[in-house]
Each structure stands twice: as C-alpha cells, then as structure tokens.
Enzyme design. Structure first.
Site, PDB file in Angstrom:
ATOM      1  N   ASP A 171      -5.047  -1.072  -0.844  1.00 43.14           N
ATOM      2  CA  ASP A 171      -6.200  -1.760  -0.255  1.00 43.14           C
ATOM      3  C   ASP A 171      -7.414  -2.056  -1.150  1.00 43.14           C
ATOM      4  OD1 ASP A 171      -4.416  -1.113   1.676  1.00 43.14           O
ATOM      5  OD2 ASP A 171      -5.831  -0.135   3.010  1.00 43.14           O
ATOM      6  N   GLU A 413      -2.823  12.430   2.507  1.00 38.09           N
ATOM      7  CA  GLU A 413      -2.598  11.023   2.166  1.00 38.09           C
ATOM      8  C   GLU A 413      -2.657  10.825   0.642  1.00 38.09           C
ATOM      9  OE1 GLU A 413      -5.638   8.736   4.014  1.00 38.09           O
ATOM     10  OE2 GLU A 413      -4.571   6.827   3.837  1.00 38.09           O
TER      11      GLU A 413
HETATM   12  C1  GLC Z   1      -3.626   2.551   4.140  1.00 38.32           C
HETATM   13  C2  GLC Z   1      -2.865   2.376   2.837  1.00 38.32           C
HETATM   14  C3  GLC Z   1      -1.622   1.526   3.057  1.00 38.32           C
HETATM   15  C4  GLC Z   1      -0.783   2.159   4.156  1.00 38.32           C
HETATM   16  C5  GLC Z   1      -1.618   2.349   5.435  1.00 38.32           C
HETATM   17  C6  GLC Z   1      -0.896   3.161   6.495  1.00 38.32           C
HETATM   18  O1  GLC Z   1      -4.113   1.352   4.593  1.00 38.32           O
HETATM   19  O2  GLC Z   1      -3.680   1.790   1.879  1.00 38.32           O
HETATM   20  O3  GLC Z   1      -0.872   1.405   1.888  1.00 38.32           O
HETATM   21  O4  GLC Z   1       0.328   1.379   4.433  1.00 38.32           O
HETATM   22  O5  GLC Z   1      -2.779   3.072   5.132  1.00 38.32           O
HETATM   23  O6  GLC Z   1      -0.548   4.393   6.005  1.00 38.32           O
END
Ligand code: GLC
Length: 441
Positions: A171, A413
């Site tokens: 992102d 995460e």
């Molecule tokens: C965040 C991450 C993305 C992922 C999402 C759901 O937006 O940047 O890569 O797919 O979370 O986990």
C-alpha cells in the site's frame, strides 16, 4: 512439546481463529473480508493441514471473478455491519461486477498469486487428483491473465499497469508514495497538509484505533489513497476512462514480477492437462519475460517500477527491488547483484530479514507499514526465488530469521527488522500460514 511443535500449533490456531468456513479473513477487526493475495498465501499454508479446505479458499476467491475476467482484491463479508465498506466501493457501477446480492467485491485487483497457490495445492495431490484440480480452475486462471493483458497492457508492451497502490499489495511503498508526493497530490489535500488540518482526519480512521498511528500510513497518504479510489469508482472502474486522466498509472515492479512467475505456472498447468493457451496470451507471456529488463537501471544496478505514460523509471528502491529473484527469468549475474544487497547489513540485511524498504534510504522507518518493517509474504517470495537460483544457504538463513520472529507465538502483520518487535495487527493469517509452510516443507 518441542518449540517447533508449539509454534506450529499456535500458527494453526491463528488460521482456525480467522476461518470463516469458506474463506479466511486476514485478521479480526482490521481486515474482516476476503483478500486476493492473502487467500493465496493462506492456501499455501492450509494445504499442509487440509487440502480440501485449501481448495475451498481458492474456489471462494473465484466466486468473486468479474465477467471480464478480473479477480477483485477484496470480496466483502455479507451482513449489515459491512454495508459501509461495500458502499465505499459500489462495484455494481460496473457492468462486469457480479450481482452484489450474490457476491460483493471491490473494483481493483491485487498481485496475481493465484497460479502459485493453485500449483502449491496441486503439489500435495496425486497426479490424477492434481489434473482434476487443474482442470477445475484453469478456465478462470486463463480468463484472469487475459484480462490482465487486455485491460492493463493496452499498448501491448508486456508490462501491466496498476491504477492504485492497493493493487500492489504494498500500500504505502516508497516508490508509489514518492510519485504521490512529487506529482499527484490533489490541491485540497496539499492545502490540508499545509494548514495541519489533516489531523482531524485521524479522528475518523478505523485502522489507527486498532494499531498505533506510527505503524500505519500517514493521514495525508490515507486521504490520497481514498481520493484515488473514489476517482476510480466515478469512472465505473473502466480502464479506458481511467487512463484518460489517470492519477496513478504505474507499471509496478512487484506486481509484474509476480505475474511473470504466475505465467510460468499457468503454462505448467496447461501442459499438465494438455490444455491450449490462447495464442495472444502466449505472445504476451513471452513479451513480459523480456520486458522486465526494461526496468533495469545500469547506473544504480537495480530494477524499478516505471511510469506508464512517460516510461520514466521511478528510482526509489523498496522490497520490490528484490522480487526479480522470484521471477526466475533474470540472469544469475543479476541475481548475484541483488543477493549482495541482502547480505549487506546497511541495505536489506539487518538483524531480522527482510525490511520492506532498504535501510540506506531516507524512506526507511522500521515501524511504518510497508516503509521498513519485515513482512512474511515478501520473505516467502524472495526465499522461493533464492532456492531456485541455488542460494540454498541464504534461503535457509532467511527462513530461520523469519521463524525467529514468531518463536514467541506472535503472528503479527509485520515486524521491526532492527529489533524483531511484532507490529501491526496481531494474529495475522498469512504470517501464520507461511510459518506453517516453512515448518512443514
Ligand atoms: C493491507 C496490506 C495488503 C493486504 C491487506 C489485507 O492492506 O497492505 O497487502 O492484502 O492488508 O491483509
């Protein structure tokens, strides 16, 4: 219980906790829907536990496929609680979206990890089962890749373009945020930035109520990302209209590297079931392999993303700089150059591998989301590539370093690459799933 066993059990428990029956959410609270590349990484872990459940994860993802072949980056969990999330996207403005009464999705895609997940599941099957599985999913996979070229490579250059940073899955990655701040920030967001009024936005953010502010993207970046999403919606997610006046149109290095590998898998699947691959697709696949070299900069000896319109390389390194290793199509000589940066403790080689931004750039921040922290999925991609280039020792060391991060049972995460501190949302599915994959392989 041995340490390895207990880590494995804890990882399995995380996936169970996030299991919604037909799909797995990435994490409670923060990510309550199904995400494209998350589900692929989750299936790569699930295949060791329950092959049928791993297949279901992928088949549920395919339920969201659009009539034009796109696989959306999110499929929303039904129910009143998430009406607002569905409304933000309003994917039904596109004639290609599935009926929202049946399955409701976002309007953009995410890195094409689908083929990798399909093959990974197939590896756990007998030959007969595998062929059956491949036959079941091949048409959707081909449709998806054809859409990628039709919609996202309109000039037939071999590299696909992405229209929102969320499509890269990374992102707030430095190259995209660099472009945003240099060229693309809308005037009203700049004004808010100047007056410091942007702090008001913070009051309305859900993510920063769950995770400390310094671990997420800034208010300015968050506003810009939502603004971009709104523009795409206004154009009904139609690529012709979007490219007329695109805010973001970048041939993203990470996305295209994953596509190259996915194409190789697609060809392997086709061969195994003796299915024909459409001639146009074969041409595009070949072109993409070759086009990666256009992203190489001989002066800084790195690969970069490229602006779609001007073809200017965006010379800001990030974790994507290492993903050509995953493609398997770069020369051993190039691979050696990239591996040197992983070995260097001042670039990509701090205590806990591998930071999402190199340490020797001004962007590096060990706590901020995709601008420094270590993520398990990019580690997995790089490790897979290293093995195929014969760097077994490096790959083993990186697996060991990754497992060190979760040895206390914190499947967060992301992690601080300098201290190993768990960051972001806890009990994150792909961290658990890829831990399982490393422990079970
Ligand atoms: C965040 C991450 C993305 C992922 C999402 C759901 O937006 O940047 O890569 O797919 O979370 O986990």
């Amino acid at each position: 219980m041995s340490e390895t066993n207990s880590v494995l059990d804890q990882a399995v428990a995380v996936l169970k906790h996030n299991d919604r029956g037909l799909y797995t959410i990435p994490a409670h609270q923060m990510y309550p829907h199904q995400w494209l590349w998350d589900s692929c990484f989750i299936a790569i872990g699930l295949r060791h536990l329950d092959i049928e459940r791993a297949k279901i994860e992928i088949l549920t993802l395919l339920r969201g496929q659009w009539k034009n072949g796109m696989i959306p980056h999110m499929i929303f969990t039904p129910g009143k609680a998430y009406r607002h999330d569905r409304e933000i996207w309003r994917s039904w403005v596109s004639p290609f979206a599935p009926d929202p009464e049946d399955v409701c999705t976002s309007g953009i895609t995410q890195p094409p990890m689908l083929a990798e997940a399909i093959v990974a599941i197939g590896q756990k099957m007998t030959l007969v089962e595998r062929r059956g599985w491949y036959r079941q999913v091949f048409p959707a996979l081909v449709q998806y890749h054809m859409w990628l070229y039709r919609d996202r490579d309109p000039h037939g250059e071999g590299l696909t373009l992405q229209i929102h940073p969320w499509e890269t899955g990374l992102d707030n990655s430095p190259p995209w945020m660099h472009e945003l701040h240099e060229h693309l920030l809308p005037w009203w967001i700049r004004a808010l930035e100047k007056t410091k009024l942007e702090t008001v936005v913070g009051w309305f953010r859900r993510d920063t109520k769950i995770v400390p502010r310094d671990q997420r993207f800034t208010n300015i970046d968050a506003m810009a990302l939502y603004d971009t999403q709104r523009r795409l919606r206004r154009k009904s997610y139609e690529i012709g209209k979007i490219l007329d006046h695109a805010l973001f149109a970048i041939e993203d290095l990470a996305f295209n590297c994953i596509l190259i590998r996915a194409n190789e898998h697609l060809l392997e699947i086709a061969k195994s079931i003796r299915a024909e691959v459409p001639a146009d697709l074969l041409l595009s696949i070949d072109l993409t392999r070759k086009s990666l070299e256009e992203l190489w900069d001989p002066y800084t000896e790195q690969y970069y993303s490229r602006d779609f319109v001007t073809h200017r390389l965006i010379k800001v390194p990030s974790i994507a700089s290492l993903l050509p290793l995953y493609t398997g199509v770069i020369s051993k000589e190039r691979a050696d150059i990239l591996v040197k940066t992983i070995e260097n403790e001042h670039i990509f080689g701090p205590s806990f591998p591998i930071p999402s931004a190199p340490l020797n750039t001004p962007w590096f921040n060990p706590r901020r989301y995709w601008q420094g922290p270590t993520w398990f999925n990019t580690n997995w991609l790089i490790i897979d590539g290293l093995k195929r280039y014969g760097y077994k020792h490096h790959a083993d060391a990186l697996i060991e370093g990754s497992l060190e991060l979760v040895k206390d049972g914190h499947f967060n995460e992301y992690f601080n690459p300098l201290t190993g501190e768990p960051l972001g949302t806890p009990d994150f599915s792909w961290t658990a799933a890829l831990t399982i994959d490393w422990l079970k392989k």
